[in-house]
Design a protein around this motif. Structure first.
Motif, PDB file in Angstrom:
ATOM      1  N   SER A  38      -0.587 -42.240 -81.785  1.00  0.00           N
ATOM      2  CA  SER A  38      -0.944 -41.381 -82.909  1.00  0.00           C
ATOM      3  C   SER A  38      -0.247 -40.031 -82.733  1.00  0.00           C
ATOM      4  N   GLU A  40      -0.396 -37.940 -80.466  1.00  0.00           N
ATOM      5  CA  GLU A  40      -1.278 -36.867 -79.992  1.00  0.00           C
ATOM      6  C   GLU A  40      -0.772 -36.227 -78.713  1.00  0.00           C
ATOM      7  N   VAL A  63      -1.535 -34.565 -91.299  1.00  0.00           N
ATOM      8  CA  VAL A  63      -1.855 -35.410 -90.151  1.00  0.00           C
ATOM      9  C   VAL A  63      -2.866 -36.448 -90.633  1.00  0.00           C
ATOM     10  N   ALA A  65      -4.618 -38.656 -88.569  1.00  0.00           N
ATOM     11  CA  ALA A  65      -5.748 -38.711 -87.640  1.00  0.00           C
ATOM     12  C   ALA A  65      -5.391 -37.878 -86.422  1.00  0.00           C
ATOM     13  N   GLY A  66      -6.393 -37.303 -85.781  1.00  0.00           N
ATOM     14  CA  GLY A  66      -6.131 -36.437 -84.638  1.00  0.00           C
ATOM     15  C   GLY A  66      -5.519 -35.128 -85.104  1.00  0.00           C
ATOM     16  N   ARG A  68      -1.884 -34.479 -84.642  1.00  0.00           N
ATOM     17  CA  ARG A  68      -0.425 -34.506 -84.740  1.00  0.00           C
ATOM     18  C   ARG A  68       0.065 -35.725 -85.517  1.00  0.00           C
ATOM     19  N   ASP A 269       1.932 -41.579 -88.949  1.00  0.00           N
ATOM     20  CA  ASP A 269       0.875 -41.400 -87.962  1.00  0.00           C
ATOM     21  C   ASP A 269       0.209 -42.754 -87.724  1.00  0.00           C
TER      22      ASP A 269
HETATM   23 CA   LIG Z   1      -2.156 -38.394 -85.037  1.00  0.00          CA
END
Ligand SMILES: [Ca+2]
Ligand SMILES: [Ca+2]
Length: 347
Positions: A38, A40, A63, A65-66, A68, A269
């Motif tokens: 992901s 991250e 983004v 999720a998370g 980045r 992502d």
């Molecule tokens: Ca991410």
């Protein structure tokens, strides 16, 4: 004498060798996964790139999720390479970024693949059929064969997504870009995907005979179900590329093609790939629906009632092959390095 040496070596092996320092890979959070990112960790570990290197970014960039995501930007005249900014999925998700070793799938095996792509709100649809390839899975040619157009491509064509499948039943494919078949098999409308994240899940059994199958979901809604051959007749199966291949911007494109934009930007992502032991839920992006306008979320999938695929021949011009050329990359890097050195020396 040799006995003493052997004994000494054995002692070294038993006592002198460092303890087995196996780096503990972070546990895969979901069942059956082979590769997961992901983005991250802030870099492109696990991936290597073709031509321009995508960036890992955070807010204020979108983004899924998370914190980045991966930003794939391309400018036809200003980018170092005018037509490609993409990463190849590597054979180990923990390998340092740039490790040029693709994760190669097996023909005859089953895979689940998930990722999310963001199309910015100012997206300019290009001329009909001068498509953007935004995700592709490419055959791994047998020795002596050429790299060719991908066996699976997700493209954006004017105001539609386009899913293309190509297969070749011949063990020895002739030079060029001819396949046994080459079809656009689904064209879901782009619709509200502009200015939003779109989640994709692909379930495939690679085969160059009738045992192959392919299912695709977009934001939880199944958009494709297909039985039959879906790859090249090769010793090794396809590998995965994420990012932008804007083939109409290759320098050898016909001059009369009318382009409506000179730059492209997509974000990616939540990439995952799993084997037969994975599932829709194991690779689906995020913890649920993507946020934004495009989310017609259906409960994932008992893949029972597929839409009838709309078969139509893939238009010409067919994208030129997407080579996976480590030698080229090395050469061009050397060339760039040499040019930089020469500029530095000549002031
Ligand atoms: Ca991410
Ligand atoms: Ca072959």
């Amino acid at each position: 004498m040799w006995l003493r040496t052997a004994f000494a070596l054995l002692l070294v092996a038993l006592l002198g060798a460092p303890p087995v320092a196996r780096a503990e890979a972070p546990p895969l959070a979901r069942e059956g996964l082979i590769f997961e990112s992901s983005f991250e960790q802030g870099d492109l570990r696990g991936f290597y790139w073709h031509n321009n290197k995508p960036e890992v970014v955070g807010a204020p960039h979108p983004v899924r999720a998370g914190e980045r995501s991966m930003r794939a930007y391309l400018h036809r005249f200003e980018s170092e390479n005018p037509y490609r900014t993409e990463v190849i999925v590597g054979s180990s998700q923990d390998a340092p970024e740039g490790t040029e070793r693709p994760l190669i799938m097996e023909v005859g095996a089953e895979y689940w693949i998930g990722f999310s792509i963001y199309i910015p709100p100012d997206f300019v649809p290009d001329t009909f059929r001068l498509s953007d390839v935004v995700f592709q899975m490419q055959a791994t040619p047998d020795p002596g064969e050429d790299y060719r157009s991908p066996v699976f491509a997700l493209e954006i064509d004017e105001a539609e997504w386009r899913i293309i499948v190509r297969y070749d039943v011949r063990r020895e494919s002739p030079p060029g870009n001819e396949f046994t078949d080459n079809q656009t098999i689904a064209r879901p409308a782009l619709g509200a995907a502009v200015g939003a994240w779109t989640d994709w899940v692909i379930h495939v059994r690679w085969a160059y005979d009738d045992s192959g199958y392919l299912q695709v979901w977009r934001n939880g809604e199944q958009v494709l179900e297909r039985q039959g051959p879906n790859c090249s007749n090769d010793e090794r199966g396809p590998h995965v590329a994420i990012g932008l291949y804007k083939w109409p911007w290759r320098p050898n494109a016909p001059a009369q093609w009318e382009h409506r934009t000179d730059n492209r930007l997509f974000y990616y992502d939540e990439f995952r790939i799993g084997g037969a032991g994975a599932s829709y839920a194991a690779v689906a992006p995020g913890d649920g629906a993507p946020s934004g306008a495009a989310q017609a979320v259906a409960p994932p999938p008992e893949p029972t009632q597929p839409p009838a695929p709309t078969l139509e021949p893939t238009p010409v011009p067919t994208p030129t092959p997407t080579p996976t050329p480590p030698p080229d990359d090395i050469l061009s890097r050397l060339l760039r390095w040499f040019q930089a050195l020469r500029e530095a020396l000549t002031g």
